[in-house]
Structure formats: structure tokens, C-alpha cells
Design a protein around this motif. Structure first.
Motif, short mmCIF file in Angstrom:
data_model
loop_
_atom_site.label_atom_id
_atom_site.label_comp_id
_atom_site.label_asym_id
_atom_site.label_seq_id
_atom_site.Cartn_x
_atom_site.Cartn_y
_atom_site.Cartn_z
N ARG A 1 -82.54 4.62 5.93
CA ARG A 1 -83.24 3.41 5.47
C ARG A 1 -82.25 2.30 5.11
NH1 ARG A 1 -87.63 6.34 1.38
NH2 ARG A 1 -88.38 7.88 2.91
N ARG A 2 -81.15 2.70 4.45
CA ARG A 2 -80.14 1.71 4.07
C ARG A 2 -79.52 1.08 5.31
NH1 ARG A 2 -74.97 2.51 4.04
NH2 ARG A 2 -75.19 4.79 3.95
N LEU A 3 -79.17 1.90 6.29
CA LEU A 3 -78.55 1.38 7.51
C LEU A 3 -79.51 0.48 8.28
CD1 LEU A 3 -76.62 4.57 8.70
CD2 LEU A 3 -75.63 2.44 7.80
N ASN A 4 -80.79 0.85 8.30
CA ASN A 4 -81.79 0.01 8.97
C ASN A 4 -81.90 -1.35 8.29
OD1 ASN A 4 -82.50 1.81 10.98
ND2 ASN A 4 -84.19 2.72 9.81
N ALA A 5 -81.89 -1.32 6.95
CA ALA A 5 -81.98 -2.58 6.20
C ALA A 5 -80.76 -3.45 6.47
CB ALA A 5 -82.11 -2.28 4.71
N MET A 6 -79.59 -2.84 6.48
CA MET A 6 -78.36 -3.59 6.73
C MET A 6 -78.35 -4.20 8.13
SD MET A 6 -75.73 -0.92 4.86
CE MET A 6 -74.29 -1.56 5.71
N LYS A 7 -78.82 -3.44 9.09
CA LYS A 7 -78.86 -3.93 10.48
C LYS A 7 -79.81 -5.12 10.60
CE LYS A 7 -79.76 -2.43 15.23
NZ LYS A 7 -80.14 -1.28 16.11
N LYS A 8 -80.99 -5.00 9.99
CA LYS A 8 -81.98 -6.08 10.06
C LYS A 8 -81.48 -7.36 9.39
CE LYS A 8 -86.07 -3.10 10.32
NZ LYS A 8 -87.31 -2.65 9.61
N LEU A 9 -80.72 -7.19 8.31
CA LEU A 9 -80.24 -8.36 7.56
C LEU A 9 -78.88 -8.85 8.05
CD1 LEU A 9 -81.32 -7.42 3.92
CD2 LEU A 9 -82.55 -8.76 5.63
N GLY A 10 -78.31 -8.15 9.02
CA GLY A 10 -77.07 -8.61 9.63
C GLY A 10 -75.85 -8.47 8.75
N VAL A 11 -75.80 -7.42 7.94
CA VAL A 11 -74.64 -7.17 7.09
C VAL A 11 -74.04 -5.81 7.44
CG1 VAL A 11 -75.50 -8.60 5.21
CG2 VAL A 11 -76.08 -6.17 5.26
N SER A 12 -72.78 -5.62 7.04
CA SER A 12 -72.09 -4.39 7.45
C SER A 12 -71.69 -3.50 6.28
CB SER A 12 -70.84 -4.75 8.26
OG SER A 12 -69.97 -5.59 7.51
N SER A 13 -72.04 -3.89 5.06
CA SER A 13 -71.70 -3.07 3.90
C SER A 13 -72.75 -3.24 2.82
CB SER A 13 -70.33 -3.45 3.34
OG SER A 13 -70.38 -4.74 2.74
N VAL A 14 -72.77 -2.28 1.89
CA VAL A 14 -73.71 -2.37 0.77
C VAL A 14 -73.41 -3.60 -0.08
CG1 VAL A 14 -74.46 -1.26 -1.37
CG2 VAL A 14 -74.15 0.11 0.70
N ALA A 15 -72.13 -3.91 -0.25
CA ALA A 15 -71.74 -5.08 -1.04
C ALA A 15 -72.32 -6.36 -0.43
CB ALA A 15 -70.23 -5.17 -1.14
N GLU A 16 -72.22 -6.48 0.90
CA GLU A 16 -72.77 -7.65 1.58
C GLU A 16 -74.29 -7.68 1.46
OE1 GLU A 16 -71.47 -7.72 5.60
OE2 GLU A 16 -69.37 -8.07 5.11
N LEU A 17 -74.91 -6.51 1.54
CA LEU A 17 -76.36 -6.42 1.41
C LEU A 17 -76.81 -6.91 0.05
CD1 LEU A 17 -79.17 -5.38 2.37
CD2 LEU A 17 -78.52 -3.14 1.45
N VAL A 18 -76.18 -6.41 -0.99
CA VAL A 18 -76.53 -6.79 -2.36
C VAL A 18 -76.30 -8.29 -2.57
CG1 VAL A 18 -75.90 -6.52 -4.79
CG2 VAL A 18 -76.17 -4.50 -3.33
N GLN B 1 -88.62 -8.70 7.20
CA GLN B 1 -88.27 -7.75 8.25
C GLN B 1 -88.18 -6.32 7.73
OE1 GLN B 1 -85.00 -9.16 10.98
NE2 GLN B 1 -84.81 -10.75 9.43
N LEU B 2 -87.95 -6.18 6.43
CA LEU B 2 -87.77 -4.85 5.85
C LEU B 2 -89.11 -4.16 5.62
CD1 LEU B 2 -85.02 -5.59 3.16
CD2 LEU B 2 -84.74 -5.00 5.58
N THR B 3 -89.12 -2.87 5.89
CA THR B 3 -90.32 -2.08 5.59
C THR B 3 -90.39 -1.84 4.08
OG1 THR B 3 -89.20 0.05 5.77
CG2 THR B 3 -90.09 -0.92 7.81
N GLU B 4 -91.52 -1.34 3.64
CA GLU B 4 -91.68 -1.06 2.21
C GLU B 4 -90.66 -0.02 1.74
OE1 GLU B 4 -95.15 0.60 -0.85
OE2 GLU B 4 -95.67 -0.03 1.18
N ARG B 5 -90.41 0.99 2.55
CA ARG B 5 -89.45 2.03 2.17
C ARG B 5 -88.03 1.50 2.16
NH1 ARG B 5 -91.51 7.66 5.10
NH2 ARG B 5 -93.42 7.90 3.86
N GLU B 6 -87.70 0.65 3.12
CA GLU B 6 -86.36 0.05 3.14
C GLU B 6 -86.16 -0.86 1.93
OE1 GLU B 6 -86.09 0.04 8.05
OE2 GLU B 6 -86.56 -1.80 6.93
N MET B 7 -87.20 -1.61 1.59
CA MET B 7 -87.11 -2.51 0.44
C MET B 7 -86.96 -1.71 -0.85
SD MET B 7 -86.98 -5.76 0.04
CE MET B 7 -86.06 -6.04 -1.47
N GLU B 8 -87.59 -0.56 -0.90
CA GLU B 8 -87.48 0.32 -2.06
C GLU B 8 -86.03 0.74 -2.27
OE1 GLU B 8 -90.57 3.70 -3.63
OE2 GLU B 8 -89.70 3.98 -1.63
#
Length: 225
Positions: free
Chosen positions: A199-216, A164-171
Motif C-alpha cells: 500500500r505504501r509503495l502504491n501510494a508513493m508511485k501514485k504521488l510521484g515520490v521515491s521515499s517515505v520522507a518525500e511522501l510525508v 488517486q489514493l485508495t481508502e486503504r492507501e490513505m489509511e
């Protein structure tokens, strides 16, 4: 081929499998042996414990009728007219068909079975076959197939999530995994901090997380699965 089967084997019904069958599956034991008597006997043993099965007199007919991806395991005779068991195993490997194989071997064929194990076979059974041993090892093979399919399903789900992540979001995600801050990422990519935030917020939204810690944590869990 198999020599004379001991008469008692027909009068010793196997006990239920020592572990339950995979739930919700249509797992099938594919029996490939040129001896019709053995195919019938194994069929009765599997019927007694409620395991679905299909029988084939040779490797060629199995290859013709088997649908790749079908769940189950293969109960395969080592020596048969035409294509032998080991050749069938290699053919399945070449076709990338991942089906657990149990080899049935006669006297003097153990070395062939050991070679088959080195090529990925689950186990081998020496003839004459023990009914309970056959059922137990079939169950192990079916459970192994079920577990592999579950893992494959999880990997496919994870791949779908990450796609679901774009190349820039994945970067941006990759740099967050390295412990970089938004400012460091912005500097590295020569863009504004606001762009990195977006980009970070878009990635978090797509992955269903609410913080960078959850994203990682989510991305690391996916990669380690």
C-alpha cells in the motif's frame, strides 16, 4: 445616484495602474450604476488603461447576464432603484459567487459602505470619484481575484492528486504522518507487513515520490497550502 460630477474629472486621464494586470486573464470590471453618465465616464477611464469592462443599469440585469465564475471585480453603486447594492452583495453571497466588490458611495452613505466591508467587500470609493483612485483600487480588486483563483487552482490540483489514493492507501499515509513504522501500522490494522509495504509503495508511485520522507513532505505541503 450621483450628484454633479466635477468637470475636471473628464480632463484628467488616469495614469497606468500602479501594478500590472493579471497575465493571461480575461478579467472584467462589471460596473453597476443606474446613472448612465457615470457608467460612460467609468467606461472611458477603464478604456484609457486597457481594462475590459461591462456596464449594467441595475442589479437585476447584472444578475441576469453575469456568468458565475467569470474573473474580474464588481464596481457597484450603493443606492439604486429596485435592488440596491447591499442586497446584490447579499444575493451574490447566497449564490456562492465570489467576486471582489468595490462600492461607490455618495454623501451620507459611508455607514452602508462600512457594513458592506464587514460582509466581504474589498473597499469603497466616495463620490465624486477620483480617476486615479478608482483605477488603483480596481487594480487591487482584480489582483485579489486573480490571486484567489490561483490558490483555488492549486487546491483543486492537490485534491486531484490525493484523490488517486485508495481508502486503504490513505489509511497507511495517515499513520506514516503520525510517525508510525510499517510494523506498527501492520499491527494497528491487523494485516501483514507485506500488505502495508504494498500500500505504501502504491501510494508513493501514485504521488510521484521515491521515499517515505518525500511522501510525508508532499502531503504536509498539500494540507498546509
Amino acid at each position: 445616484m450621483l450628484g454633479k460630477f466635477p468637470s475636471w474629472i473628464r480632463h484628467m486621464p488616469p495614469q497606468e495602474p500602479s501594478s500590472p494586470l493579471p497575465r493571461g486573464s480575461q478579467s472584467t470590471v462589471y460596473v453597476v450604476d443606474d446613472d448612465e453618465r457615470i457608467r460612460r465616464l467609468i467606461g472611458r477611464l477603464l478604456d484609457d488603461v486597457g481594462i475590459a469592462h461591462e456596464a449594467f443599469p441595475d442589479a437585476e440585469s447584472f444578475l441576469e447576464e453575469f456568468v458565475p465564475g467569470s474573473p474580474g471585480c464588481l464596481l457597484l453603486d450603493v443606492r439604486m432603484p429596485g435592488m440596491g447594492g447591499r442586497v446584490l452583495q447579499d444575493t451574490l453571497i447566497e449564490r456562492k459567487i465570489n467576486l471582489p466588490i468595490l462600492f461607490m458611495t455618495g454623501y451620507g452613505e459611508v455607514s452602508v459602505a462600512v457594513e458592506a466591508l464587514h460582509h466581504g467587500a474589498v473597499d469603497f470609493l466616495e463620490k465624486p470619484l477620483s480617476p486615479q483612485q478608482l483605477i488603483d483600487r480596481v487594480q487591487v480588486a482584480l489582483n485579489e481575484d486573480n490571486e484567489r483563483r490561483s490558490q483555488d487552482s492549486v487546491r483543486e490540483e492537490h485534491a486531484s492528486i490525493m484523490s488517486q489514493l485508495t481508502e486503504r492507501e490513505m489509511e497507511v499515509v495517515e499513520m506514516l504522518l503520525e510517525g508510525k513504522t510499517n510494523k506498527q501500522i501492520a499491527y494497528k490494522l491487523s494485516v501483514s507487513s507485506q500488505a502495508i509495504d504494498a500500500r505504501r509503495l502504491n501510494a508513493m508511485k501514485k504521488l510521484g515520490v521515491s521515499s517515505v520522507a518525500e511522501l510525508v513532505a508532499l502531503v504536509l505541503r498539500i494540507r498546509n497550502s
